[in-house]
Scaffold this active site. Structure first.
Site, mmCIF file in Angstrom:
data_model
loop_
_atom_site.group_PDB
_atom_site.id
_atom_site.type_symbol
_atom_site.label_atom_id
_atom_site.label_comp_id
_atom_site.label_asym_id
_atom_site.label_seq_id
_atom_site.Cartn_x
_atom_site.Cartn_y
_atom_site.Cartn_z
ATOM 1 N N LEU A 70 -23.531 75.689 3.367
ATOM 2 C CA LEU A 70 -23.582 74.260 3.101
ATOM 3 C C LEU A 70 -22.383 73.641 3.809
ATOM 4 C CD1 LEU A 70 -24.439 73.791 -0.707
ATOM 5 C CD2 LEU A 70 -25.962 73.507 1.251
ATOM 6 N N ASP A 71 -22.604 72.584 4.552
ATOM 7 C CA ASP A 71 -21.495 71.914 5.214
ATOM 8 C C ASP A 71 -20.469 71.461 4.184
ATOM 9 O OD1 ASP A 71 -22.889 72.278 7.534
ATOM 10 O OD2 ASP A 71 -23.572 70.203 7.700
ATOM 11 N N ARG A 72 -19.241 71.335 4.609
ATOM 12 C CA ARG A 72 -18.165 70.977 3.689
ATOM 13 C C ARG A 72 -18.438 69.694 2.913
ATOM 14 N NH1 ARG A 72 -11.656 70.752 5.236
ATOM 15 N NH2 ARG A 72 -10.906 70.847 3.087
#
Length: 253
Positions: A70-72
Site C-alpha cells: 500500500l502506498d504510504r
C-alpha cells in the site's frame, strides 16, 4: 518490493504502537495500515523510523513477510504472511490477479452507475531503483471497475463555479500497475482528492482548508481463496475516524 512514496503528500494519521488486527490465523495476519506508515524500510524515505512490518513483528512476536504493497499515503487493509512459503503462495495469487481488492475514494465530479476502464499504463520507473530497467517498455494492460456510491455538493468554490461536486466511489482494480487507481481516475478527469501527483490542486487545497488533508484513497476490502484451507477469506476494514469526519461533512450514510 519497492515502497512508493510521494514526498509532497501530507501525512496526517498518528501511527500507533500496535496496528488494529483485522484477520489472523496460523499463516497470515491482516491489519489496518494508517496514512503515513511505510510497509517496510525504504531508501526513498530515509527519515522514516516506523514500519508496518516491524510493528506487526513486535506485536505478535514473530517475523512477518509482506505480500503486497500500500502506498504510504493510502490507508486500509494490509496483509502479511507468517512464513516465506505462505508469502510466496499468496504473492502468486496477487500476481495472477486472483485477489479481489476494493478501495473507496473521494473524487471530483459526479459518478453514477457501474463502469469499467480498460486503459493501458506505461510503467512508472524510479530514476535510481529502476536505472537499469528497460526505459521504453510498451504500455501494460490496466483494468479498473468503478462505481458511484454517493454524491455531494459543497457550497465552496474550487474554480470557476460557486460550488464543488464530489463522489464517493468504489474502485476494484483487476491489475496491479503502479498508482493504477490514481492514474485511471486522472484519465477520467475524476481526480482522487488529495492526490498531489495526479490530482487537481484546486480541490486538494479546498479540502486542506476544510481540515481534511491527505489522500482520500482507502483499501476497504481484500478477499481471496486461502492457499492452505481453500476457504474464501473476506477481510473488511471499518472506516477510520478521518473518513467518518468526511462522511459527516458530506452528509453521507
Amino acid at each position: 518490493m519497492t515502497e512508493i512514496l510521494d514526498s509532497n503528500e501530507e501525512l496526517i494519521e498518528a501511527i500507533p504502537e500496535q496496528l488494529p488486527v483485522l484477520f489472523e490465523d496460523d499463516f497470515y495476519i491482516a491489519a489496518y495500515k494508517p496514512v503515513g506508515l511505510l510497509v517496510h524500510r525504504s531508501w526513498i524515505a530515509k527519515e522514516a523510523s516506523q514500519f508496518a512490518l516491524q510493528i506487526l513483528r513486535d506485536q505478535i512476536g514473530q517475523y512477518v513477510y509482506p505480500v503486497h504493497r500500500l502506498d504510504r499515503p493510502t490507508s486500509g487493509v494490509l496483509i502479511m504472511a507468517k512464513s516465506s512459503e505462505a508469502a510466496r503462495k499468496l504473492s502468486e495469487q496477487f500476481a495472477a490477479q486472483h485477489i479481489d481488492k476494493q478501495y473507496l475514494a473521494v473524487v471530483r465530479g459526479y459518478i453514477e452507475g457501474e463502469h469499467q476502464l480498460d486503459y493501458p499504463l506505461k510503467e512508472k520507473l524510479d530514476k535510481m531503483v529502476d536505472a537499469k530497467a528497460q526505459q521504453d517498455k510498451p504500455a501494460q494492460s490496466a483494468l479498473t471497475f468503478y462505481s458511484g456510491l454517493q454524491k455531494a455538493e459543497l457550497p465552496y468554490p474550487s474554480g470557476k463555479f460557486a460550488t464543488s461536486r464530489y463522489s464517493l466511489v468504489s474502485l476494484k482494480p483487476k491489475t496491479g500497475r503502479k498508482h493504477q487507481l490514481r492514474r485511471h481516475m486522472h484519465h477520467l478527469s475524476h481526480h482522487i482528492i488529495g492526490d498531489t501527483s495526479y490530482g487537481d490542486g484546486r480541490h486538494n487545497r479546498l479540502f486542506r482548508e476544510l481540515g481534511l488533508p491527505g489522500l482520500w484513497l482507502f483499501s476497504k476490502q481484500l478477499s481471496f481463496l486461502h492457499p492452505y484451507t481453500d476457504k474464501k477469506i473476506i477481510i473488511d476494514c471499518p472506516l477510520p475516524e478521518r473518513w467518518k469526519q468526511l462522511f459527516k461533512l458530506m452528509s453521507w450514510n
